[in-house]
Design an enzyme around this catalytic site. Structure first.
Site, PDB file in Angstrom:
ATOM      1  N   ASN A  45      35.492  -5.622  16.358  1.00  0.00           N
ATOM      2  CA  ASN A  45      35.129  -4.228  16.162  1.00  0.00           C
ATOM      3  C   ASN A  45      34.379  -4.036  14.844  1.00  0.00           C
ATOM      4  OD1 ASN A  45      35.286  -1.326  15.773  1.00  0.00           O
ATOM      5  ND2 ASN A  45      36.866  -1.281  17.337  1.00  0.00           N
ATOM      6  N   ASN A  77      29.161  -2.956  18.737  1.00  0.00           N
ATOM      7  CA  ASN A  77      30.128  -1.999  18.206  1.00  0.00           C
ATOM      8  C   ASN A  77      29.830  -1.561  16.781  1.00  0.00           C
ATOM      9  OD1 ASN A  77      32.803  -1.234  16.833  1.00  0.00           O
ATOM     10  ND2 ASN A  77      33.367  -1.201  18.992  1.00  0.00           N
ATOM     11  N   ASP A  89      40.266  -0.499  14.174  1.00  0.00           N
ATOM     12  CA  ASP A  89      38.926  -0.082  14.575  1.00  0.00           C
ATOM     13  C   ASP A  89      37.927  -0.646  13.560  1.00  0.00           C
ATOM     14  OD1 ASP A  89      36.637   1.810  15.493  1.00  0.00           O
ATOM     15  OD2 ASP A  89      38.261   2.268  16.877  1.00  0.00           O
TER      16      ASP A  89
END
Length: 311
Positions: free
Chosen positions: A171, A122, A228
């Protein structure tokens, strides 16, 4: 706080990288590209990397390293674009390196040193030793969901080791200004964790062992958000992008919220990442992924100049 729409029409942009010449690179998850955004907002494709490029960082050799999740479905909710699930052409995740001079792409890793597939890399960050810390979010088919991992890899493709496991959707990832702390955000728990860095690729927990990945708890959002990616600023604050309640949570190394910067541009619920550039590092570049925009923001605090920023 002045916000400028620098570019639009991007297909779920992520992983912004501010270059010394004023250009900004982003990956486009639903396009499978590394894309350059010029100061006037014009865009051009640097490289076709395939899959689902999710994060990017400049490496010690001047190449741009990419955390590629292998692809995700494109879906819409309320007219806004999102990414998730496992597409039919998914094979594995990977770590790639792109030469900016000719757009050539080298795949460094699709498996770790134990032969385990990389499921959904990610985000990534380089340390001062030239090593790569990266998160592997994993994949979900709607019924089952992988536990996430943190890896440490060498930029020459010779080693990729698990350093933490058992995480819930890891993340964003970043290092403190002195390189002695590693920070990771989890999406659905909306939590930020940290570890002491004791050597290249060596991390240890502390007082709150037993947390996700045996990390130390730093912060969680007071309301419903999906965290995020993140960026660390020059003061050591962790700047975490959030979806749903769109904006950036600025969290001090002591775990206290310094500021929440609400970013309400075209009602985009998908603020996914942040980086900084400019001579004084006070220009923030933020990806508004659900409307396909790259935003330019005059930031109240300077960003941290990352390792190999000038490479």
């Amino acid at each position: 706080m002045k916000i400028t729409k620098l570019a639009d029409g991007l297909l779920f942009p992520e992983g912004p990288v501010a270059l010394p010449n004023g250009d900004v690179l982003v990956v486009e998850i639903h396009r499978g590209t590394l894309t350059r955004v010029a100061p006037d907002g014009t865009t051009s494709v640097v490289a076709e990397v395939g899959g689902g490029p999710n994060g990017a960082a400049l490496g010690p050799d001047g190449r741009v390293y990419i955390a590629n999740c292998g692809g995700m479905h494109r879906f819409e909710v309320g007219g806004f674009v999102f990414a998730g699930g496992i597409p039919a052409d998914y094979t594995s995740g990977s770590i790639q390196a792109v030469d900016l001079s000719d757009g050539s792409v080298e795949t460094l890793y699709t498996k770790d040193d134990d032969g385990r597939d990389l499921r959904g890399p990610n985000d990534l960050v380089f340390d001062a030793h030239g090593g790569i810390y990266f998160t592997d979010y994993g994949k979900s088919d709607g019924d089952t969901c992988d536990k996430g991992r943190i890896y440490y890899a060498k930029a020459d493709g010779s080693s990729c080791k698990t350093i933490a496991a058992g995480m819930e959707g890891p993340n964003g990832i970043g290092l403190s200004p002195d390189g002695e702390r590693l920070y990771v955000s989890e999406t659905y728990t909306a939590r930020v964790w940290w570890w002491d860095v004791t050597g290249p690729g060596q991390i240890v927990g502390g007082k709150s062992l037993g947390g996700s990945g045996n990390g130390n708890f730093l912060y969680t959002a007071p309301n419903y958000v999906n965290f995020d990616s993140l960026g660390v600023d020059a003061h050591g604050n962790v700047n975490v992008a959030s979806m749903v309640n769109a904006g950036i949570s600025v969290v001090g190394p002591d775990g206290k919220l310094v500021q929440f910067v609400k970013i309400d541009v075209d009602d985009d619920p998908g603020i996914t990442n942040i980086c900084w550039g400019g001579k004084d590092m006070r220009t923030a570049y933020v990806t508004a992924s659900s409307t396909g925009q790259l935003l330019k923001i005059e930031w109240p605090r300077p960003g941290l100049k990352l390792n190999y920023h000038d490479a």
